[in-house]
Enzyme design. Structure first.
Site, PDB file in Angstrom:
ATOM      1  N   CYS A  89       4.536   1.609  50.821  1.00  0.00           N
ATOM      2  CA  CYS A  89       5.487   1.054  49.845  1.00  0.00           C
ATOM      3  C   CYS A  89       4.757   0.399  48.685  1.00  0.00           C
ATOM      4  O   CYS A  89       5.192   0.489  47.533  1.00  0.00           O
ATOM      5  CB  CYS A  89       6.391   0.012  50.505  1.00  0.00           C
ATOM      6  SG  CYS A  89       7.368   0.672  51.851  1.00  0.00           S
ATOM      7  N   THR A  90       3.642  -0.250  48.969  1.00  0.00           N
ATOM      8  CA  THR A  90       2.873  -0.902  47.902  1.00  0.00           C
ATOM      9  C   THR A  90       2.429   0.132  46.873  1.00  0.00           C
ATOM     10  O   THR A  90       2.555  -0.073  45.662  1.00  0.00           O
ATOM     11  CB  THR A  90       1.655  -1.632  48.518  1.00  0.00           C
ATOM     12  OG1 THR A  90       2.152  -2.632  49.400  1.00  0.00           O
ATOM     13  CG2 THR A  90       0.783  -2.263  47.449  1.00  0.00           C
TER      14      THR A  90
END
Ligand code: BEZ
Length: 211
Positions: A45-46
């Site tokens: 997700c980062t």
């Protein structure tokens, strides 16, 4: 709730990393992308949020506003954004919805209980300026999305909304497009001044009409 292509995208109010938002007010008359994430402080997700931020000018060029969601708290989102900016060398400007009570996730069918009882899956919805759902894609948590593909679909949707064409496999902006079945070859030859190549009566190509 199950959301399907062509449905009206449900409106909602929610808290986010940028304060309280009303989804429709946020979108105004733009195209919109709502995308869900399994959790804050996770590696895939980062990278996705960093990539989305870096593509801001590409989304702006396509009159598209993006908004992310995960089921964590606003404070987590705000601290995580600091990490994303630092590690991905960017400046996240779009909001991340804090969907702790999963209200929005349930509205948009972002929780798939057989994948995870608590976390949202990696879903993405494209919404057009009439607030209709135009694309839904869902990836497993372990696979990061391909944002070049998201931009490609936006290009295709925006093209087919203004011209009687469809886009073939692996099409990218500038490639030849196809004539959809509802348009006869005779009509296509009248509409498309750059010409029509008929491979078979149902497979007809024409250069992209708007360039
Ligand atoms: C991630 O976003 O990095 C992630 C989330 C859940 C499972 C695996 C990866």
């Amino acid at each position: 709730m199950t959301i399907r292509l062509g449905d009206s995208a449900p409106n909602f109010q929610a808290n986010s990393s940028s304060g309280n938002i009303d989804f429709y007010d946020y979108l105004q008359n733009s195209w919109g992308i709502l995308f869900s994430h399994p959790a804050d402080y996770t590696p895939v997700c980062t990278t996705e949020l960093g990539e989305t931020s870096k593509l801001k000018s590409e989304f702006d060029r396509r009159n598209t506003k993006v908004i992310a969601l995960s089921v964590d708290e606003v404070e987590d989102h705000q601290n995580w954004i600091k990490d994303i900016n630092e590690t991905q060398n960017t400046d996240v400007e779009f909001p991340i919805i804090a969907d702790k009570d999963r209200k929005v996730s349930e509205l948009y069918d972002f929780i798939h209980p057989n994948a995870s009882a608590t976390a949202t899956v990696r879903s993405l919805v494209i919404i057009d300026p009439d607030k209709k759902v135009r694309l839904i894609i869902t990836y497993p948590a372990s696979t990061g999305r391909n944002f070049t593909e998201i931009l490609r679909v936006l290009d295709s949707l925006q093209l087919v909304d203004s011209h009687k064409v469809a886009t073939p496999a692996d099409w990218v902006y500038g490639d030849d497009v196809v004539v959809p079945p509802a348009v006869s070859t005779e009509e296509a030859r009248k509409i498309f001044s750059k010409g029509v190549i008929e491979i078979t009566p149902y497979l007809r190509y024409t250069p992209q009409p708007d360039i």
